[in-house]
Design a protein around this motif. Sequence first.
Motif, PDB file in Angstrom:
ATOM      1  N   GLU A  70       0.847  -1.198   0.000  1.00  0.00           N
ATOM      2  CA  GLU A  70       0.000   0.000   0.000  1.00  0.00           C
ATOM      3  C   GLU A  70       0.878   1.241   0.000  1.00  0.00           C
ATOM      4  O   GLU A  70       0.526   2.269   0.566  1.00  0.00           O
ATOM      5  CB  GLU A  70      -0.911   0.009   1.242  1.00  0.00           C
ATOM      6  CG  GLU A  70      -1.819  -1.199   1.381  1.00  0.00           C
ATOM      7  CD  GLU A  70      -2.922  -1.236   0.344  1.00  0.00           C
ATOM      8  OE1 GLU A  70      -3.182  -0.187  -0.278  1.00  0.00           O
ATOM      9  OE2 GLU A  70      -3.510  -2.310   0.144  1.00  0.00           O
ATOM     10  N   TYR A  76       2.987  -1.864  -4.409  1.00  0.00           N
ATOM     11  CA  TYR A  76       1.564  -1.586  -4.564  1.00  0.00           C
ATOM     12  C   TYR A  76       0.955  -2.630  -5.505  1.00  0.00           C
ATOM     13  O   TYR A  76       1.669  -3.373  -6.186  1.00  0.00           O
ATOM     14  CB  TYR A  76       1.331  -0.172  -5.111  1.00  0.00           C
ATOM     15  CG  TYR A  76       1.967   0.113  -6.448  1.00  0.00           C
ATOM     16  CD1 TYR A  76       1.223   0.026  -7.626  1.00  0.00           C
ATOM     17  CD2 TYR A  76       3.306   0.487  -6.536  1.00  0.00           C
ATOM     18  CE1 TYR A  76       1.803   0.293  -8.852  1.00  0.00           C
ATOM     19  CE2 TYR A  76       3.891   0.759  -7.768  1.00  0.00           C
ATOM     20  CZ  TYR A  76       3.142   0.665  -8.919  1.00  0.00           C
ATOM     21  OH  TYR A  76       3.723   0.924 -10.141  1.00  0.00           O
ATOM     22  N   GLN A 172       0.200   6.534   8.707  1.00  0.00           N
ATOM     23  CA  GLN A 172      -0.052   5.113   8.510  1.00  0.00           C
ATOM     24  C   GLN A 172       0.521   4.367   9.711  1.00  0.00           C
ATOM     25  O   GLN A 172       1.680   4.564  10.088  1.00  0.00           O
ATOM     26  CB  GLN A 172       0.592   4.610   7.217  1.00  0.00           C
ATOM     27  CG  GLN A 172       0.253   3.146   6.931  1.00  0.00           C
ATOM     28  CD  GLN A 172       0.831   2.654   5.616  1.00  0.00           C
ATOM     29  OE1 GLN A 172       1.495   3.396   4.896  1.00  0.00           O
ATOM     30  NE2 GLN A 172       0.592   1.396   5.294  1.00  0.00           N
ATOM     31  N   PHE A 198      -3.424   5.718   2.018  1.00  0.00           N
ATOM     32  CA  PHE A 198      -4.515   6.311   1.254  1.00  0.00           C
ATOM     33  C   PHE A 198      -5.675   6.708   2.164  1.00  0.00           C
ATOM     34  O   PHE A 198      -6.345   7.726   1.929  1.00  0.00           O
ATOM     35  CB  PHE A 198      -4.999   5.327   0.186  1.00  0.00           C
ATOM     36  CG  PHE A 198      -6.264   5.753  -0.500  1.00  0.00           C
ATOM     37  CD1 PHE A 198      -6.251   6.788  -1.422  1.00  0.00           C
ATOM     38  CD2 PHE A 198      -7.475   5.146  -0.199  1.00  0.00           C
ATOM     39  CE1 PHE A 198      -7.425   7.206  -2.049  1.00  0.00           C
ATOM     40  CE2 PHE A 198      -8.650   5.550  -0.816  1.00  0.00           C
ATOM     41  CZ  PHE A 198      -8.627   6.584  -1.751  1.00  0.00           C
ATOM     42  N   VAL A 201      -4.939  10.065   3.696  1.00  0.00           N
ATOM     43  CA  VAL A 201      -5.103  11.127   2.700  1.00  0.00           C
ATOM     44  C   VAL A 201      -6.587  11.398   2.440  1.00  0.00           C
ATOM     45  O   VAL A 201      -7.020  12.552   2.293  1.00  0.00           O
ATOM     46  CB  VAL A 201      -4.377  10.753   1.393  1.00  0.00           C
ATOM     47  CG1 VAL A 201      -4.681  11.774   0.294  1.00  0.00           C
ATOM     48  CG2 VAL A 201      -2.878  10.656   1.630  1.00  0.00           C
ATOM     49  N   GLN A 202      -7.374  10.349   2.404  1.00  0.00           N
ATOM     50  CA  GLN A 202      -8.819  10.485   2.199  1.00  0.00           C
ATOM     51  C   GLN A 202      -9.450  11.262   3.350  1.00  0.00           C
ATOM     52  O   GLN A 202     -10.314  12.131   3.128  1.00  0.00           O
ATOM     53  CB  GLN A 202      -9.443   9.099   2.082  1.00  0.00           C
ATOM     54  CG  GLN A 202     -10.890   9.099   1.610  1.00  0.00           C
ATOM     55  CD  GLN A 202     -11.399   7.691   1.380  1.00  0.00           C
ATOM     56  OE1 GLN A 202     -11.175   6.795   2.203  1.00  0.00           O
ATOM     57  NE2 GLN A 202     -12.061   7.462   0.257  1.00  0.00           N
ATOM     58  N   SER A 205      -8.656  14.900   2.892  1.00  0.00           N
ATOM     59  CA  SER A 205      -9.470  15.464   1.823  1.00  0.00           C
ATOM     60  C   SER A 205     -10.890  15.752   2.288  1.00  0.00           C
ATOM     61  O   SER A 205     -11.522  16.716   1.845  1.00  0.00           O
ATOM     62  CB  SER A 205      -9.492  14.491   0.636  1.00  0.00           C
ATOM     63  OG  SER A 205     -10.226  15.013  -0.438  1.00  0.00           O
ATOM     64  N   PRO A 218       5.372   8.228  -2.006  1.00  0.00           N
ATOM     65  CA  PRO A 218       3.929   7.992  -1.919  1.00  0.00           C
ATOM     66  C   PRO A 218       3.152   9.300  -1.816  1.00  0.00           C
ATOM     67  O   PRO A 218       2.059   9.425  -2.379  1.00  0.00           O
ATOM     68  CB  PRO A 218       3.778   7.165  -0.641  1.00  0.00           C
ATOM     69  CG  PRO A 218       5.081   6.477  -0.503  1.00  0.00           C
ATOM     70  CD  PRO A 218       6.102   7.472  -0.976  1.00  0.00           C
ATOM     71  N   THR A 221       2.502  10.694  -5.181  1.00  0.00           N
ATOM     72  CA  THR A 221       1.460   9.929  -5.873  1.00  0.00           C
ATOM     73  C   THR A 221       0.078  10.308  -5.371  1.00  0.00           C
ATOM     74  O   THR A 221      -0.841  10.542  -6.164  1.00  0.00           O
ATOM     75  CB  THR A 221       1.686   8.415  -5.671  1.00  0.00           C
ATOM     76  OG1 THR A 221       2.973   8.061  -6.182  1.00  0.00           O
ATOM     77  CG2 THR A 221       0.616   7.606  -6.395  1.00  0.00           C
ATOM     78  N   PHE A 222      -0.080  10.381  -4.049  1.00  0.00           N
ATOM     79  CA  PHE A 222      -1.388  10.709  -3.469  1.00  0.00           C
ATOM     80  C   PHE A 222      -1.836  12.119  -3.850  1.00  0.00           C
ATOM     81  O   PHE A 222      -3.009  12.342  -4.161  1.00  0.00           O
ATOM     82  CB  PHE A 222      -1.336  10.582  -1.943  1.00  0.00           C
ATOM     83  CG  PHE A 222      -1.179   9.161  -1.456  1.00  0.00           C
ATOM     84  CD1 PHE A 222      -1.885   8.122  -2.044  1.00  0.00           C
ATOM     85  CD2 PHE A 222      -0.324   8.850  -0.405  1.00  0.00           C
ATOM     86  CE1 PHE A 222      -1.757   6.808  -1.615  1.00  0.00           C
ATOM     87  CE2 PHE A 222      -0.185   7.544   0.046  1.00  0.00           C
ATOM     88  CZ  PHE A 222      -0.902   6.523  -0.559  1.00  0.00           C
ATOM     89  N   GLU A 225      -3.087  12.300  -7.393  1.00  0.00           N
ATOM     90  CA  GLU A 225      -4.351  11.606  -7.628  1.00  0.00           C
ATOM     91  C   GLU A 225      -5.532  12.196  -6.860  1.00  0.00           C
ATOM     92  O   GLU A 225      -6.664  11.748  -7.042  1.00  0.00           O
ATOM     93  CB  GLU A 225      -4.200  10.125  -7.242  1.00  0.00           C
ATOM     94  CG  GLU A 225      -3.200   9.366  -8.117  1.00  0.00           C
ATOM     95  CD  GLU A 225      -2.980   7.945  -7.651  1.00  0.00           C
ATOM     96  OE1 GLU A 225      -3.438   7.607  -6.529  1.00  0.00           O
ATOM     97  OE2 GLU A 225      -2.332   7.168  -8.389  1.00  0.00           O
ATOM     98  N   THR A 226      -5.276  13.175  -6.003  1.00  0.00           N
ATOM     99  CA  THR A 226      -6.343  13.720  -5.140  1.00  0.00           C
ATOM    100  C   THR A 226      -6.448  15.236  -5.298  1.00  0.00           C
ATOM    101  O   THR A 226      -5.460  15.959  -5.113  1.00  0.00           O
ATOM    102  CB  THR A 226      -6.061  13.377  -3.656  1.00  0.00           C
ATOM    103  OG1 THR A 226      -5.774  11.981  -3.540  1.00  0.00           O
ATOM    104  CG2 THR A 226      -7.262  13.736  -2.785  1.00  0.00           C
TER     105      THR A 226
END
Length: 280
Positions: A70, A76, A172, A198, A201-202, A205, A218, A221-222, A225-226
């Motif tokens: 993850e 991943y 995490q 993730f 991060v969610q 958001s 990471p 990347t997050f 994508e967000t």
Amino acid sequence: MKKYVLAFTAALMAASLTACGGSAAETTAAKTEEKAEDTKAEDPKAEETTAAKEETEAAGGVLVMATNAEFPPYEYHDGGEIVGIDVEIAKAIADKMGMELEIEDVAFDSVIPEITSGKADMGLAGMTVTEDRKVSVDFSDTYAKASQMIIVKEDSAIAGPDDLKGVVVGVQLGTTGDIYVSDLEAEGTTVERYNKGFEAVQALSQGKIDAVVIDGEPAKTFVAETEGIKMLDEAFTEEEYAIAVKKGNTELLDKINGALSELESEGTLDEIVAKYITAE
């Protein structure tokens, strides 16, 4: 008199049969040996393949890697396959050792227990060398350097590490970010721990927390994508990644370090990283 003649004749026949049998056995053995030599002549690689197989079996056959898939780009899921920098490095090490790689995907805080219990031979999971972890496992030479970075919402007033005091920070569970941010709890920081980066991060958001501390790659990347979040320029910490093995297993550790040294001198490590991380 007839009895003696018959007995003598029978003895001669038996001797004759025995001699024939011995001759046949020798002929068969000679043909088998000749055929084997012909096979080697026709396919010289056959002998090499057999030797390689025997070497693999002698080496132990399977090298088990514990990870937490993850953590892009280090490990991943891509469809039904686990991929990433750590996975390719582990495969390259296994190849150097003449072994087959097997991957165990577990929660990050279960990686070290998998190693100490003997369920896994080594751990590659973007794992930073810390004094606390050294108590439980031994570490290889460093194979990558990383930074713990801070992610916030685009309109956040948080501008650097000092601003994390007294706010809610997501991490995490069991990662270096978790370890370092925990030190801020004494200064009024609330730490929310998630099983996956993730998920942290969610939560950011959705406005449930104020910031996320996670490894730099990471984090990139997050953020990509967000929508509505950004990564701060200043790193929270600088650190090094290494491979964890069971404490006292110097034989395996030496083999891993030897393989890493060869992969570095050959340029293979740089090639693997370049596949997943674009230089800025």
